[in-house]
Design an enzyme around this catalytic site. Structure first.
Site, short mmCIF file in Angstrom:
data_model
loop_
_atom_site.label_atom_id
_atom_site.label_comp_id
_atom_site.label_asym_id
_atom_site.label_seq_id
_atom_site.Cartn_x
_atom_site.Cartn_y
_atom_site.Cartn_z
N HIS B 78 56.73 51.73 35.78
CA HIS B 78 57.10 50.54 35.28
C HIS B 78 55.96 49.33 35.91
O HIS B 78 55.56 48.32 35.02
CB HIS B 78 58.46 49.96 36.10
CG HIS B 78 58.78 48.37 35.95
ND1 HIS B 78 59.08 47.77 35.15
CD2 HIS B 78 58.76 47.83 37.32
CE1 HIS B 78 59.45 46.64 35.57
NE2 HIS B 78 59.34 46.66 36.87
N ASP B 107 35.03 30.84 17.07
CA ASP B 107 35.61 32.20 17.25
C ASP B 107 35.07 32.73 18.63
O ASP B 107 34.52 31.74 19.31
CB ASP B 107 35.06 33.20 16.30
CG ASP B 107 35.94 34.40 16.07
OD1 ASP B 107 36.44 34.90 17.20
OD2 ASP B 107 36.44 34.73 15.16
N TRP B 143 52.71 52.52 41.74
CA TRP B 143 51.29 52.12 41.08
C TRP B 143 50.42 51.62 41.82
O TRP B 143 49.23 51.78 41.39
CB TRP B 143 51.95 50.68 40.18
CG TRP B 143 51.93 49.38 41.04
CD1 TRP B 143 52.60 48.89 41.87
CD2 TRP B 143 50.64 48.55 41.13
NE1 TRP B 143 52.01 47.66 42.30
CE2 TRP B 143 50.97 47.48 41.82
CE3 TRP B 143 49.52 48.43 40.33
CZ2 TRP B 143 50.10 46.40 42.21
CZ3 TRP B 143 48.53 47.28 40.41
CH2 TRP B 143 49.11 46.33 41.48
N SER B 171 38.61 47.70 28.82
CA SER B 171 38.93 46.87 28.17
C SER B 171 39.15 45.44 28.77
O SER B 171 38.66 44.58 28.23
CB SER B 171 40.39 47.35 27.43
OG SER B 171 41.05 46.18 27.10
N SER B 172 39.53 45.19 29.88
CA SER B 172 39.76 44.19 30.48
C SER B 172 38.13 43.60 30.82
O SER B 172 38.19 42.29 30.60
CB SER B 172 40.40 44.18 31.86
OG SER B 172 41.66 44.66 31.80
N HIS B 255 44.35 42.49 45.33
CA HIS B 255 44.69 41.01 45.58
C HIS B 255 44.33 40.09 44.65
O HIS B 255 44.87 39.29 44.00
CB HIS B 255 44.74 40.63 47.05
CG HIS B 255 45.57 39.45 47.21
ND1 HIS B 255 46.81 39.62 47.61
CD2 HIS B 255 45.47 38.01 47.00
CE1 HIS B 255 47.64 38.52 47.41
NE2 HIS B 255 46.36 37.26 47.21
N GLU B 257 43.66 40.95 41.71
CA GLU B 257 44.51 41.09 40.57
C GLU B 257 45.84 40.52 40.33
O GLU B 257 46.08 39.93 39.23
CB GLU B 257 44.86 42.56 40.57
CG GLU B 257 45.86 43.29 39.41
CD GLU B 257 45.27 42.97 38.09
OE1 GLU B 257 44.21 43.04 38.16
OE2 GLU B 257 46.22 43.14 37.14
N TYR B 259 46.01 37.48 41.29
CA TYR B 259 45.65 36.02 40.92
C TYR B 259 45.34 36.14 39.69
O TYR B 259 45.38 35.02 38.87
CB TYR B 259 44.80 35.47 41.85
CG TYR B 259 45.35 35.23 43.32
CD1 TYR B 259 46.40 34.62 43.33
CD2 TYR B 259 44.73 35.39 44.50
CE1 TYR B 259 47.10 34.48 44.35
CE2 TYR B 259 45.36 35.34 45.62
CZ TYR B 259 46.51 34.84 45.66
OH TYR B 259 47.21 34.59 46.63
N SER B 270 49.83 23.60 33.43
CA SER B 270 48.98 22.37 33.30
C SER B 270 48.91 21.68 31.91
O SER B 270 48.39 20.41 31.95
CB SER B 270 47.69 22.56 34.10
OG SER B 270 47.80 22.92 35.28
N HIS B 304 46.36 41.92 53.80
CA HIS B 304 47.81 41.61 54.20
C HIS B 304 48.80 42.61 53.44
O HIS B 304 50.05 42.50 54.04
CB HIS B 304 47.82 39.93 54.01
CG HIS B 304 47.97 39.65 52.59
ND1 HIS B 304 47.43 38.48 52.10
CD2 HIS B 304 48.34 40.24 51.59
CE1 HIS B 304 47.71 38.28 50.77
NE2 HIS B 304 48.07 39.52 50.54
N HIS B 305 48.15 43.33 52.44
CA HIS B 305 49.21 44.25 52.15
C HIS B 305 49.32 45.57 52.78
O HIS B 305 49.83 46.30 52.50
CB HIS B 305 48.66 44.75 50.63
CG HIS B 305 48.46 43.65 49.69
ND1 HIS B 305 49.49 43.43 48.69
CD2 HIS B 305 47.29 42.60 49.48
CE1 HIS B 305 49.27 42.22 48.12
NE2 HIS B 305 48.01 41.98 48.47
N THR B 330 47.39 26.22 46.80
CA THR B 330 48.69 26.48 45.88
C THR B 330 49.51 25.20 45.89
O THR B 330 50.15 24.85 44.96
CB THR B 330 49.54 27.76 46.34
OG1 THR B 330 48.34 28.83 46.33
CG2 THR B 330 50.16 28.48 45.00
N LYS B 333 48.40 22.37 44.05
CA LYS B 333 48.84 22.66 42.47
C LYS B 333 50.12 22.31 42.32
O LYS B 333 50.43 21.35 41.23
CB LYS B 333 48.63 23.99 41.99
CG LYS B 333 47.10 24.49 42.22
CD LYS B 333 46.82 25.51 41.43
CE LYS B 333 46.57 25.12 40.12
NZ LYS B 333 45.21 25.10 39.62
N ARG B 452 61.78 49.61 49.78
CA ARG B 452 61.65 49.95 48.41
C ARG B 452 61.55 51.18 48.11
O ARG B 452 61.34 52.06 48.66
CB ARG B 452 60.44 48.91 48.09
CG ARG B 452 59.29 49.30 48.68
CD ARG B 452 58.15 48.09 48.31
NE ARG B 452 57.71 48.06 47.02
CZ ARG B 452 56.49 47.77 46.62
NH1 ARG B 452 55.52 47.63 47.76
NH2 ARG B 452 56.00 47.95 45.43
#
Lengths: 384, 527
Positions: B78, B107, B143, B171-172, B255, B257, B259, B270, B304-305, B330, B333, B452
């Site tokens: 998932h 293009d 994951w 690809s990314s 991290h 990622e 963002y 926006s 922090h993870h 943040t 924004k 979890r």
């Protein structure tokens, strides 16, 4: 318009739910304040930051909802044209910064306090296994004095819904960790296989148990009681089934318990000698082996020995179980390195080891009348 | 020279090729954008079904529906499918469709690579999902793939997962290079950097993040591969390695990622909020600076993870302070969005509803984020459902809601027809209800002590979980309505004007609806 109004209403409802959640703390909606100075400090920190967030939320969402209600096209047909203000940008950069500094100060002081792990009264090594905990009481020179495994004791029938679930479903063990109150207990955490995490919410302790490394944490528990927690780091198939139960006893009761437990361990060693020497019948071994199997093997190899192939091989019809005793014992004693099959040599005593192998061979191996005796295990162990 | 070429290309406005080759060989940014979006929707449904399997098992205590082993595969897949298959490709799809039109380019800068970077995806994802049907099952280690559970103790299929991740990463990276090349080289005359639309800005920054961190992930999984097959011990203490090293490398990718999955969302919101407030975006410059600050900070907060791995005090403090700092840009924004609405002339079409819900719910996710950043308190939150609640608030009601908002916003431009506003609103309200019902109770179950990634739980968590499951099913099923609304709008309906929304600004609204196969063959002049 209908929808935006409902939007506002739903938002307010949610905000209300957030606020209402707080008084409900006592009924298991919130973090526990716990039973140590540190856990209370953490709880206070949590509530402080929660209320700051609620405050900011009221202001920010308030402005947003006022705008949604008042500054809609039906009420305000001509939009204003302002679109920047350096002054405002500076203000709403500096104010949050100040609030954050206000949070960081108490957070830092709690953290510094938590890292002060010296001056302990006793040391307990906590070792994670797939999927059980081992507790070792160490003396001042960190020599092992007393050790035991702590396994989930919830019957499988409750898990599979064949029996009514008990009050402490999945949060109960056969041998809880016992510690004294009012003494600084230092826990040394490590693991035998993958990363686990030892967590008792009431002590606000959570730290990873990492194979090959030692982490240390400490607690001074202030109230006697039974405290329950769980492994908090995904550690494989039975991650959800390795709870932690800690009995905190008054100092004198703990001392009595500890002395008694040491005595018991000594007696068990003697008893073990006797049991090893004793003549075991097949039925006795089978009965004992069945309970050992239920504690140590069933998670992977399953109740009927069918396993979860091919990760956890079936024992029923397995060549190892049906084959010669030597190679069967080799697998159980040393495990299979590189797989989830751990070495049970250091985990099981010779009687348990012999009985569980006897059970496996009789129940799944269709063995003939042979009996696996504790002395066979001893002989095997000595040959290693 | 040019005369010769012109002789063969007198008709520049040719349409797409016919049949399947249109999709296989296409280098057209709009076709590729559509394929990205359809692909990501398919993956969204696949990842969603996995989430529903998880929620079905957790509806009540007890092992009722799936085995713990399969449960672990579902939580892992998932996560992987939603991150790499649904959210990221959806944003790339939106970038493909919109960036050239927003900067006035004909293009993408590298159209053939664009084709390649898309067509890697279906194969990589098929490889990833096929592991579920392999002997030993698919990945069952989360994951986040923490070693040694993902190396020594992993099922054999982990090798295919690693290869799939390599492909997805390639690809990314290609997509990101293409986006940077397009934005930096192909803007219409007059469009300076500080005149670029916000979606362009946020994607430019996101693309740099992608190029910076996808190779780090590739490195981490390659080290796993070597530990598994070639006898190295990067993550094995017995051989001199360190399991925690994996976490450091993973989160150095991980991290930024997260963002990568939220910055384009900031860009979308926006656009939508000013359009439906009929008022210019407040504080454009500060939005750009805030986005850049967030991107910079994302590189120095990874641990922090990992507050519970046992870092030294100085490390804990550094990562705590750095993480708290993210709240500042943040916050800027959020304040800017609300100031944009302030004294505007708002209407509440579906894109605006999703954008407003984004601001509201993403901010709630931001609050729980600030709470999680407090290291001592994190000892209690870490690896509980509180964390699950937090990142679903920012990823589902954040990233995903922004994608819904974007689709409704630009759908008339893509199809030439208005979608059904009534059905769109029903979709919004069902999603809004479902998301909150599914994820809000997770705050409580987490604080009450539920870890979890467990397939079964103690009885005191039963009510929260039952609600979460009901919410998840409402949310999941309402996405079929979304599919219906989109298909309906493709097939016909009220004709859309070129402007579509009266308050919308930008070059994309100057071309007809539906946008012709080729737009801006001659660059527009931006004043």
């Amino acid at each position: 318009m209908f929808f935006p109004t409902r939007f506002t209403a739903t938002g307010l409802l949610l905000a209300a739910a957030l606020v209402l959640a707080v008084p409900a703390a006592a009924s298991g909606w919130n973090m526990t304040p716990g039973v140590t100075e540190i856990s209370r400090a953490i709880y206070d920190l949590h509530m402080l930051i929660f209320w700051i967030c609620v405050g900011i939320g009221v202001v920010v969402f308030g402005a947003m909802f006022i705008s949604i209600v008042l500054h809609r096209k039906s009420r305000n047909a001509t939009p204003a044209t302002f679109h920047e203000s350096t002054k405002l940008e500076i203000v709403w950069t500096l104010i949050p910064l100040a609030i954050l500094i206000g949070m960081a100060v108490p957070a830092t002081s709690v953290l510094v306090q938590m890292y002060d792990s010296g001056g302990e009264d006793m040391v307990v090594e906590v070792r994670g296994y797939q999927w059980r905990w081992e507790y070792k009481y160490l003396d001042d020179d960190l020599n092992e004095q007393l050790s035991f495994f702590s396994n989930l004791s919830t019957p499988r029938d409750q898990i599979l819904g064949r029996a009514e679930k008990g009050e402490h479903y999945l949060l109960e063990v056969d041998n809880p960790l016992v510690i004294p109150i009012n003494r600084k207990v230092r826990f040394l955490l490590t693991s035998n296989d993958v990363i686990h995490a030892w967590w008792v919410p009431d002590f606000a302790l959570k730290r990873d148990a990492i194979p090959g490394f030692i982490n240390d944490i400490w607690a001074i528990v202030e109230e006697p009681g039974i405290y329950r927690g769980q492994c908090a780091e995904l550690c494989g198939i039975d991650h959800g089934y390795m709870p932690i139960v800690v009995h905190a006893l008054p100092e004198d009761e703990f001392d009595a318990w500890y002395a008694e437990r040491l005595e018991l361990a000594r007696a068990q060693d003697e008893q073990l000698e006797e049991q090893i020497a004793q003549e075991w019948s097949g039925e006795e071994l089978f009965a004992r082996g069945e309970s050992v199997y239920a504690t140590h093997c069933v998670a992977c190899h399953q109740a009927e020995g069918q396993g979860v192939p091919p990760v956890f091989p079936a024992l029923a019809g397995n060549g190892v179980v049906a084959g010669d005793l030597e190679s069967h014992m080799d697998v159980v004693y040393h495990g299979r390195p590189g797989t989830a099959m751990q070495a049970f040599g250091p985990v099981l005593d010779p009687v348990d080891m012999a009985s569980v192998m006897h059970y496996q061979r009789k129940a799944f191996g269709h063995a003939n009348g042979e009996v696996v005796k504790p002395v066979d295990v001893i002989r095997f162990a000595e040959a290693q | 020279m040019s005369a010769v070429i012109d002789a063969h290309h007198d008709d520049h406005a040719h349409g797409p090729a016919k049949g399947i080759t249109r999709w296989l060989y296409t280098t057209n940014h709009k076709d590729i954008g559509s394929m990205y979006l359809w692909f990501s929707f398919l993956m969204f449904l696949a990842g969603g079904v996995m989430a529903l399997v998880i929620r079905a098992e957790l509806f009540q205590p007890g092992q009722s529906f799936v085995e713990p082993h399969f449960f672990n595969q579902m939580t892992t897949m998932h996560g992987l499918v939603m991150v790499f298959g649904a959210i990221m490709p959806a944003f790339v799809g939106l970038a493909n469709w919109m960036l050239p039109m927003m900067v006035g380019a004909p293009d993408m800068a590298l159209p053939r690579m664009n084709n390649l970077s898309f067509w890697i995806l279906p194969f990589a994802s098929a490889l990833l999902i096929s592991t579920l049907f392999m002997e030993g099952g698919g990945p069952d280690f989360g994951w986040t793939m923490y070693a040694p559970l993902s190396t020594t103790y992993a099922p054999d299929s982990v090798t295919y997962v690693i290869f799939a991740i390599h492909l997805l990463g390639a690809s990314s990276i290609m997509g990101a290079i293409n986006i940077i090349a397009t934005i930096l080289n192909m803007r219409a005359p007059g469009m300076t950097l500080m005149k670029m639309p916000m979606f362009v800005w946020t994607w430019l920054i996101t693309a740099y993040l992608l190029i910076a961190v996808m190779p780090v992930l590739a490195g981490a999984v390659t080290m796993m591969l070597f530990d598994i097959h070639f006898g190295t011990s990067f993550f094995d203490a017995a051989g001199g390695g360190d399991p925690v090293l994996f976490q450091h490398i993973f989160w150095f990718f991980g991290h930024p990622e997260v963002y990568i999955m939220i910055l384009p969302a900031f860009g979308i919101v926006s656009h939508v909020i000013p359009a439906f407030s009929r008022k210019r975006l407040f504080g454009y410059d500060s939005m750009v600076y805030a986005t850049s600050s967030i991107a910079f900070l994302s590189f120095i907060v990874w641990a922090h993870h990992m507050f519970t791995v046992g870092m030294p005090l100085a490390g804990q403090l550094f990562f705590m302070y750095a993480t708290m700092l993210i709240a500042v840009p943040t916050g800027v924004k959020v304040f800017n969005w609300i100031s944009t609405m302030w004294q505007g002339s708002m209407t509440f079409e579906t894109p605006m509803l999703f954008a407003l819900a984004f601001v509201f719910l993403f901010t709630i996710g931001g609050f729980s984020g600030v709470m999680l950043s407090i290291a001592p308190a994190d000892y209690q939150y870490h690896d509980t459902y509180f964390v699950v609640a937090h990142f679903h608030y920012v990823l589902v009601s954040g990233s995903l809601f922004s994608i819904f908002s974007a689709v409704y916003f630009w759908l008339p431009k893509w199809t030439g027809y208005m979608y059904s506003e009534a059905l769109g609103k029903v979709h919004f309200w069902l999603s809004f209800l479902g998301v909150n019902l599914a994820f809000f109770p997770m705050h409580f179950s987490g604080l009450a002590g539920m870890p979890r990634r467990i397939p079964d739980y103690a009885l005191q968590f039963a009510n929260f979980n039952a609600w979460s499951t009901v919410g998840a099913f409402i949310f999941g099923l309402s996405q079929l309505l979304f599919l219906y609304v989109v298909i309906q709008s493709i097939r016909g309906g009220q004709k859309a004007t070129a402007q579509v929304w009266d308050g919308a600004e930008g070059l994309e609204w100057t071309v007809p609806s539906p946008a012709p196969y080729h737009t801006f063959a001659t660059p527009p002049q931006v004043k």
